[in-house]
Design a protein around this motif. Sequence first.
Motif, short mmCIF file in Angstrom:
data_model
loop_
_atom_site.label_atom_id
_atom_site.label_comp_id
_atom_site.label_asym_id
_atom_site.label_seq_id
_atom_site.Cartn_x
_atom_site.Cartn_y
_atom_site.Cartn_z
N SER A 79 29.17 47.29 17.71
CA SER A 79 29.70 46.15 18.46
C SER A 79 29.20 46.12 19.89
O SER A 79 28.42 46.98 20.32
CB SER A 79 31.23 46.20 18.42
N VAL A 80 29.67 45.11 20.60
CA VAL A 80 29.25 44.91 21.98
C VAL A 80 30.16 45.74 22.88
O VAL A 80 31.37 45.48 22.95
CB VAL A 80 29.42 43.42 22.37
N ARG A 95 35.39 56.83 22.76
CA ARG A 95 35.27 56.42 21.35
C ARG A 95 34.11 55.45 21.12
O ARG A 95 33.86 55.04 19.99
CB ARG A 95 36.59 55.85 20.82
N ASP A 139 33.35 47.63 15.20
CA ASP A 139 34.10 48.47 16.13
C ASP A 139 33.12 49.29 16.96
O ASP A 139 32.06 49.71 16.45
CB ASP A 139 35.07 49.40 15.40
N SER A 185 44.14 39.08 21.62
CA SER A 185 44.45 39.84 22.84
C SER A 185 44.65 38.87 23.99
O SER A 185 44.30 37.70 23.88
CB SER A 185 43.31 40.81 23.15
N ASN A 190 46.53 53.66 21.15
CA ASN A 190 45.33 53.45 21.96
C ASN A 190 45.39 52.14 22.76
O ASN A 190 44.81 52.04 23.84
CB ASN A 190 44.10 53.47 21.04
P1 NAD Z 1 43.65 49.76 19.16
O1 NAD Z 1 43.26 50.32 20.48
O2 NAD Z 1 44.24 50.69 18.16
O3 NAD Z 1 42.41 49.08 18.46
C1 NAD Z 1 41.42 48.40 19.16
C2 NAD Z 1 40.07 48.74 18.54
O4 NAD Z 1 39.09 47.96 19.20
C3 NAD Z 1 39.66 50.17 18.72
O5 NAD Z 1 39.30 50.75 17.47
C4 NAD Z 1 38.44 50.11 19.66
O6 NAD Z 1 37.48 51.12 19.37
C5 NAD Z 1 37.92 48.73 19.35
N1 NAD Z 1 37.14 48.05 20.38
C6 NAD Z 1 37.29 48.01 21.72
N2 NAD Z 1 36.38 47.20 22.28
C7 NAD Z 1 35.63 46.69 21.27
C8 NAD Z 1 34.57 45.77 21.20
N3 NAD Z 1 34.04 45.23 22.29
N4 NAD Z 1 34.07 45.47 19.98
C9 NAD Z 1 34.59 46.01 18.84
N5 NAD Z 1 35.58 46.90 18.85
C10 NAD Z 1 36.12 47.22 20.06
O7 NAD Z 1 44.62 48.56 19.48
P2 NAD Z 1 45.62 47.78 18.49
O8 NAD Z 1 46.96 48.39 18.60
O9 NAD Z 1 44.99 47.64 17.17
O10 NAD Z 1 45.71 46.37 19.24
C11 NAD Z 1 44.55 45.57 19.27
C12 NAD Z 1 44.69 44.44 20.27
O11 NAD Z 1 45.74 43.60 19.84
C13 NAD Z 1 45.03 44.91 21.69
O12 NAD Z 1 44.29 44.17 22.63
C14 NAD Z 1 46.48 44.56 21.82
O13 NAD Z 1 46.87 44.30 23.15
C15 NAD Z 1 46.56 43.32 20.96
N6 NAD Z 1 47.92 43.07 20.52
C16 NAD Z 1 48.57 43.94 19.71
C17 NAD Z 1 49.88 43.67 19.33
C18 NAD Z 1 50.65 44.57 18.41
O14 NAD Z 1 51.81 44.35 18.18
N7 NAD Z 1 50.05 45.56 17.82
C19 NAD Z 1 50.51 42.53 19.81
C20 NAD Z 1 49.81 41.67 20.64
C21 NAD Z 1 48.52 41.94 20.96
#
Ligand code: NAD
Length: 535
Positions: free
Chosen positions: A177-178, A191, A141, A280, A339
Motif C-alpha cells: 500500500s501507499v 509495521r 495493508d 476514518s 493499534n
Molecule cells: P488498526 O490500526 O487495527 O488497523 C489499521 C490498519 O491499517 C493497520 O493494519 C495498518 O497497518 C493499516 N494501514 C495504515 N496505513 C495504511 C495505508 N496507507 N494503506 C494501507 N493500510 C494502512 O485500526 P482499526 O481498529 O481496524 O480501525 C481502523 C480505522 O477505523 C481507524 O482509522 C479508526 O479510527 C477507524 N474507526 C474505527 C472504529 C471502530 O469502532 N473500530 C470506529 C470508527 C472509526
Amino acid sequence: MAGSGFIGEEIRVESPDVIYTDTEILSYYNYHDSHIRGNVVTPTMERLVFKTQRQLPKTGLLLVGWGGNNGTTLTAGILANKLNVTWNTKEGLNHPNYLGSICKSVTMRVGIDDRFMPVYAPLNNVVPLLNPNDLEIWGWDISSVNMGDAMRRAKVLDWDLQRQLYSNLKEMLPWPSVYIPEWIAANQSDRADNCLKGTKKEMLNALRQNIKDYKNSRRLDKVVIVWTANTEKFALIKPGVNDTADNLLRAIENNSPDISPSTLFAVASILESCTYINGSPQNTFVPGCIELSERYHVLIAGDDFKSGQTKIKSVLSDFLINSGLKLQSVVSYNHLGNNDGKNLSAPETFRSKEISKSGVIDDVVRANRLMYKSNESPDHCVVIKYVPYVGDSKRAMDEYISEIFMGGRNTISMHNTCEDSLLAAPIILDLVILAELCTRIQVKRDKDEEFTKMHPVMSLLSFLLKSPQVPPGSPVVHMLFPQRYAITLLKSPQVPPGSPVVHMLFPQRYAITNFFKALIGLPPENFMMLEHKVP
Ligand code: NAD
C-alpha cells in the motif's frame, strides 16, 4: 406469513404506482414537504420516479488497512458465517451471526394488517440486498502480515474461532500500500514493511491495476472500496492543489506532498468506477476529490464509522434537548489499547478524530432557538487516551449536564465497555450493502425524460458515519423530517446547493427505512397510528 406481524419473503406492492418487471422495480412516488417563506407555510408535493435494479451483481469488497482489527474481524466474521463455523467459549457453543448490521438484523414497519396491527419486514425483503456471505474480499495493508496472523495480532475473536479460521485466512496476503510517514502517527512505522514505491502517479497506477486485476480475475460486476486504515492527519485545502478535480489530478502528476494516501485511494477508486467509503475521520474528500466523483458519477461516502460513543451522543442530545432540557455540557473520555488507539495518541491524528466527534450535537442544538441563541452551544470536550492493557475493548465514559426546571441541574454519567471492532465490522458491511444498493437506483422527476444516477455523495448513509458527508456547500444545521433527506440523493439542478447535515440517530435511521419505502411506492413512516385514534 399473514397475521404474524412479519413478512418473511420478498414484498410485492399492489398499486398502479408500482411496476415490477423481471429486472426492475419502478416506483412513482409523491414526495411531500412544506415550503416556508416568513410565517407562511405551503405544503409541497413533487412526483418522483425511482427505478431499482432487482438483480444482484457479483460484488467485491476491497479494504484499505485489511490487516487491522476491523479488516480482520470483518473478514473472519464473514468467513465464519459463510462456513457456518461454531466455536466454544466458557459460556458454551457459539454460532456465527450478523448482529449489529441493520441490513441483516433489523426489521422495518411496512404497514398494518386486517386487525390494524403493525407488520414488519427485514430490509432485504423490501428491495433485494447483497448477502454478505457472497462478497469477495481482499485488500491492501502497509503491514505484510497474512490475514490469519493479523487476526491473531488483533486479539478480538475468541481463540477457538481463530483456531478454525486460521488456515483459510493465512493464505490471504495484502497488496502493498501507499505509506507516507507524515500522514499517520510515527508509532506506525514499525509495521510498514509492505509499501509501494515510486511517485504518487506510479502508486495511483499500481492501485488502479490491483483493482482491475481483481475485478477481472474474480469476474466481478462491481467493486466497493472501504478505507479502514489508520486515521491520517487532516489535509490542508490548497488552491491550485486539491481544490478542483483538475488541480488534484495535476498535483498527483507532480508528486505533490499535499496529497494524502487516502485521497490517492479515493482517486484510484473513482477512476476505476468503484464506490469509495471513508471509515476514518480525516478529510480524504477534499473538494477536488468530490468534484472528481461528480464528474465520473461514482458514489462516495464518509467520514468515520459511527460505532459506539457517537451513536449514544446523537441519541442522548436529541432526547435531552427535545425533552426541553437545556444541555449545557458534554464531556467524553475514551481509552483504548488497540493499534487505532496507538495511532490516535499522536496529536495530529487525534485532532482528526476530535473534529469528527465534535460536530455530532450541532444540528439538534441549532434547531432550537427557544433554548439556544444563534451563537450559543453546550461545552463539548472529547478526550482519547491510549491504554494498551485494555486492547480492543474500548472504554467510553460520558457526562451530560442539563439545566432543568427552575434552576435545577440534571447530570447523566455513563460507562460503556465494548470490543470496538465487533461494533465496527457490521457497520462496514451495512455501508457496503447500502452503497451497492444506491448504485442500482436511478431517479427522475416524473416530467423529465431521462433517469439519472443518485447524487454521488451518499448522505443516506449518515446513520453509519460520525461526520456525514453531504453534497458540497452544506450548512451544518437543522432538524428536519427524515424523508426530506431522500431528496439530497437526487442529482438535479433544481436541488439547492448544499444539504443539511443530520446527526440525530433516529432521523438518520428513518431516512434509510423511508427511502426503502419510497423505492416500492409506500408512504413514509408517520407514527400517528390514526387507525387507533379516529373513531
Ligand atoms: P488498526 O490500526 O487495527 O488497523 C489499521 C490498519 O491499517 C493497520 O493494519 C495498518 O497497518 C493499516 N494501514 C495504515 N496505513 C495504511 C495505508 N496507507 N494503506 C494501507 N493500510 C494502512 O485500526 P482499526 O481498529 O481496524 O480501525 C481502523 C480505522 O477505523 C481507524 O482509522 C479508526 O479510527 C477507524 N474507526 C474505527 C472504529 C471502530 O469502532 N473500530 C470506529 C470508527 C472509526
